[in-house]
Design an enzyme around this catalytic site. Structure first.
Site, PDB file in Angstrom:
ATOM      1  N   LYS A   1      36.185  18.014 -66.727  1.00 14.99           N
ATOM      2  CA  LYS A   1      35.584  19.273 -66.280  1.00 14.99           C
ATOM      3  C   LYS A   1      35.904  19.437 -64.787  1.00 14.99           C
ATOM      4  O   LYS A   1      35.254  18.849 -63.933  1.00 14.99           O
ATOM      5  CB  LYS A   1      34.071  19.299 -66.482  1.00 14.99           C
ATOM      6  CG  LYS A   1      33.514  20.729 -66.293  1.00 14.99           C
ATOM      7  CD  LYS A   1      32.062  20.757 -65.894  1.00 14.99           C
ATOM      8  CE  LYS A   1      31.831  20.480 -64.434  1.00 14.99           C
ATOM      9  NZ  LYS A   1      32.354  21.532 -63.507  1.00 14.99           N
TER      10      LYS A   1
ATOM     11  N   SER B   1      27.908  15.253 -55.260  1.00 17.25           N
ATOM     12  CA  SER B   1      26.754  15.069 -54.386  1.00 17.25           C
ATOM     13  C   SER B   1      25.793  14.016 -54.929  1.00 17.25           C
ATOM     14  O   SER B   1      25.730  13.761 -56.140  1.00 17.25           O
ATOM     15  CB  SER B   1      26.001  16.390 -54.210  1.00 17.25           C
ATOM     16  OG  SER B   1      25.300  16.716 -55.401  1.00 17.25           O
ATOM     17  N   THR B   2      25.040  13.427 -54.023  1.00 12.67           N
ATOM     18  CA  THR B   2      24.049  12.432 -54.427  1.00 12.67           C
ATOM     19  C   THR B   2      22.963  13.066 -55.287  1.00 12.67           C
ATOM     20  O   THR B   2      22.493  12.453 -56.254  1.00 12.67           O
ATOM     21  CB  THR B   2      23.433  11.777 -53.178  1.00 12.67           C
ATOM     22  OG1 THR B   2      24.472  11.065 -52.479  1.00 12.67           O
ATOM     23  CG2 THR B   2      22.331  10.800 -53.544  1.00 12.67           C
TER      24      THR B   2
ATOM     25  N   ALA C   1      23.221  15.600 -57.411  1.00 14.58           N
ATOM     26  CA  ALA C   1      23.745  15.754 -58.771  1.00 14.58           C
ATOM     27  C   ALA C   1      23.913  14.398 -59.436  1.00 14.58           C
ATOM     28  O   ALA C   1      23.662  14.241 -60.636  1.00 14.58           O
ATOM     29  CB  ALA C   1      25.074  16.506 -58.741  1.00 14.58           C
ATOM     30  N   GLY C   2      24.327  13.394 -58.669  1.00 15.07           N
ATOM     31  CA  GLY C   2      24.493  12.054 -59.221  1.00 15.07           C
ATOM     32  C   GLY C   2      23.193  11.480 -59.749  1.00 15.07           C
ATOM     33  O   GLY C   2      23.179  10.798 -60.785  1.00 15.07           O
TER      34      GLY C   2
ATOM     35  N   GLU D   1      30.459   8.267 -57.843  1.00 15.51           N
ATOM     36  CA  GLU D   1      30.968   8.195 -56.470  1.00 15.51           C
ATOM     37  C   GLU D   1      30.387   9.389 -55.740  1.00 15.51           C
ATOM     38  O   GLU D   1      30.752  10.530 -55.997  1.00 15.51           O
ATOM     39  CB  GLU D   1      32.497   8.213 -56.472  1.00 15.51           C
ATOM     40  CG  GLU D   1      33.095   7.707 -55.166  1.00 15.51           C
ATOM     41  CD  GLU D   1      33.167   8.777 -54.101  1.00 15.51           C
ATOM     42  OE1 GLU D   1      32.334   8.723 -53.156  1.00 15.51           O
ATOM     43  OE2 GLU D   1      34.017   9.660 -54.209  1.00 15.51           O
TER      44      GLU D   1
ATOM     45  N   CYS E   1      34.272  12.720 -48.619  1.00 11.57           N
ATOM     46  CA  CYS E   1      33.021  11.971 -48.732  1.00 11.57           C
ATOM     47  C   CYS E   1      33.003  10.743 -47.828  1.00 11.57           C
ATOM     48  O   CYS E   1      31.947  10.321 -47.365  1.00 11.57           O
ATOM     49  CB  CYS E   1      32.779  11.563 -50.185  1.00 11.57           C
ATOM     50  SG  CYS E   1      34.133  10.616 -50.906  1.00 11.57           S
TER      51      CYS E   1
ATOM     52  N   GLU F   1      24.708  14.712 -44.972  1.00 13.35           N
ATOM     53  CA  GLU F   1      26.145  14.936 -45.109  1.00 13.35           C
ATOM     54  C   GLU F   1      26.472  16.411 -44.875  1.00 13.35           C
ATOM     55  O   GLU F   1      26.045  17.274 -45.638  1.00 13.35           O
ATOM     56  CB  GLU F   1      26.609  14.504 -46.495  1.00 13.35           C
ATOM     57  CG  GLU F   1      28.109  14.509 -46.672  1.00 13.35           C
ATOM     58  CD  GLU F   1      28.554  13.942 -48.001  1.00 13.35           C
ATOM     59  OE1 GLU F   1      29.603  13.294 -48.048  1.00 13.35           O
ATOM     60  OE2 GLU F   1      27.844  14.155 -49.009  1.00 13.35           O
TER      61      GLU F   1
END
Length: 477
Positions: A176, A229-230, A232-233, A250, A284, A382
């Site tokens: 995706k 992004s963190t 979303a992670g 990651e 990143c 970030e």
């Protein structure tokens, strides 16, 4: 116009289930340059079904690693012939400067693919062990169907970190791409077909977040590999945790470049172009916290400001452009919001600020903040743009403390006249990678983060391990 009116599913170009489209807009001209169908949950279902069929009944997982490597070797050769084409496409769709696109957006993905093709010959796919109760055969088998969710900043590089090891392992993949950068994946699909990758082994569905969430939670997916992004992670980890689905994440970073007191000024400051400002800061691993000794603070700060102020900003396709536009209008507004915040927090703008360098395109002025405290939001969050924060430290212990005082732990660097001592300092910094007098990502070594920067590693043999299950077969003599 770039793009395709169809989706790549099951080895062919098929009509999408819906009528939505994704327009790709040039960050430089603000004009539409391409269009692809917007994938739906139904399209994801078809793609997962194709990948499932290819894994459960197709030839790919049943080929030997050597046979898979031969197919991917053809893909690597095609890629090597066309790196300039891929580089120019990524520059067009997301504004990456040409110098960075050629190296990181095209040549590096091809290097990663070549690395895993070569690794297949020496990797320990099967080994004999003498167990405590008798002989045991340990085999490594593909994990299954992989969902590869790719970001917009380095779309080909991030994709190849997932695709190359997954395919060498014998997995099948549903990709995706980000809706901001779907065009490079469409081009890659054509190369996959030309190389002879079997039908259904790779399927590509550009789509937004909701459809991506459907892919993550799909019962037909065995592993998720995500770069982004963190925030979303965390959501992806929660979904995968409920079904014990394998996952590699990651995520974000707020990395530090530590200038030791003996650092050579031209080397250290010059190194920030690659370590901190590559891809206009949209990396990143960018080291945007620059830690300077108080004894040389003014000297180093002035040199950093001079370097950043001299960078050529403009058309990303021009060979001499160092800083291009940001990838989208919304992202420019986000970065400008942080520049505004830094001023409100009391940091001093040495160069840059809120004045836009060009009238057209999503540009921001590369900005250097001095007199930054590590507790400020511009030093903790970030920003993902060409914004550097200069932070003073008292001694080496203080520098290590500040470098580690972050919720992230992805990357970093140490700059010193004594490389061996630099390695000693790098060992004390809690990050997944930390360069000495440089920063680079090497395909043969693991890349990933500590703390909120992610789970697992990509690249190196460790990156292949992530797409394999270990099976023990003990036997009685």
């Amino acid at each position: 116009m770039y793009g395709s009116g169809k989706l790549f599913i099951g080895g062919t170009w098929v009509e999408p289930a819906g009528t939505g489209t994704i327009d790709v807009v040039s960050p430089h001209t603000e004009e539409r340059i391409g269009q692809v169908p917007e994938g739906t949950s139904g399209d994801i279902d078809r793609a997962v079904a194709a990948a499932r069929e290819a894994f459960d009944h197709g030839p790919w997982p049943r080929m030997s690693p050597t046979e898979r490597a031969a197919v991917l070797g053809r893909l690597s050769a095609l890629y090597a012939e066309r790196v300039q084409t891929m580089a120019e496409l990524v520059t067009a769709e997301m504004g990456s400067p040409a110098w960075f696109s050629l190296g990181a957006q095209a040549f590096m993905p091809q290097m990663v693919l070549r690395y895993y093709v070569d690794l297949a010959a020496s990797y320990p796919w099967e080994e004999e062990r003498q167990g405590l109760q008798g002989p045991v055969t340990v085999v490594r088998e593909p994990v299954g169907v992989v969902a590869a969710i790719v970001p917009w900043n380095v779309p080909q590089f991030a994709l190849m970190l997932k695709l190359a090891p997954a395919l060498i392992a014998g997995c099948t993949v549903v990709v995706k791409p980000s809706p901001e950068t779907p065009l490079d994946s469409v081009l890659l699909a054509e190369w996959l077909t030309e190389a002879g990758v079997p039908a259904g082994v790779v399927n590509i569905v550009p789509a937004g977040r909701e459809v991506g969430a459907h892919l993550v939670g799909h019962s037909g997916v065995d592993k998720v590999s995500f770069t982004g992004s963190t925030a979303a992670g965390r959501r992806i980890a929660e979904v995968c945790g409920r079904s014990l689905k394998r996952v590699t994440l990651e995520l974000g970073g707020k990395s530090a470049a530590v200038f030791l007191e003996d650092a050579d000024l031209p080397t250290a400051v010059g190194g920030l172009m690659g370590a901190s400002l590559a891809n206009s800061g949209q990396v990143c691993a960018a080291q945007t916290r620059i830690l300077l000794p108080r004894s040389r603070y003014d000297e180093f700060a002035g040199a950093v400001a001079d370097m950043v102020g001299a960078l050529k900003i403009g058309d990303p396709s021009a060979a001499d452009t160092m800083i291009g536009p940001l990838a989208s209008r919304g992202h420019r507004e986000r970065v400008e919001g942080y520049i505004r915040l830094g001023q409100e927090e009391g940091a001093k703008v040495l160069v840059g600020g809120l004045s836009r360098p060009l009238d057209r395109g999503w540009y921001v002025a590369p900005t250097v903040f001095a007199d930054v405290d590590n507790g400020m939001r511009i030093a903790r969050e970030e920003i993902f743009g060409p914004v550097l924060t200069l932070i003073a430290y008292d001694d080496e212990e203080d520098a290590v403390r500040i470098a580690n005082d972050s919720e992230y732990g992805l990357a970093g660097s140490v700059w010193t006249a004594d490389p061996q001592h630099g390695v000693e300092v790098a060992r004390r910094i809690r990050t997944g990678s930390c360069g000495v007098n440089l920063y680079s990502v090497d395909p043969a070594t693991p890349f990933g983060g500590y703390k909120n920067s992610g789970i697992g590693r990509e690249l190196g043999p460790e990156g292949l391990d992530a797409y394999l299950e270990h099976k023990s077969i003990p036997r009685k003599q």
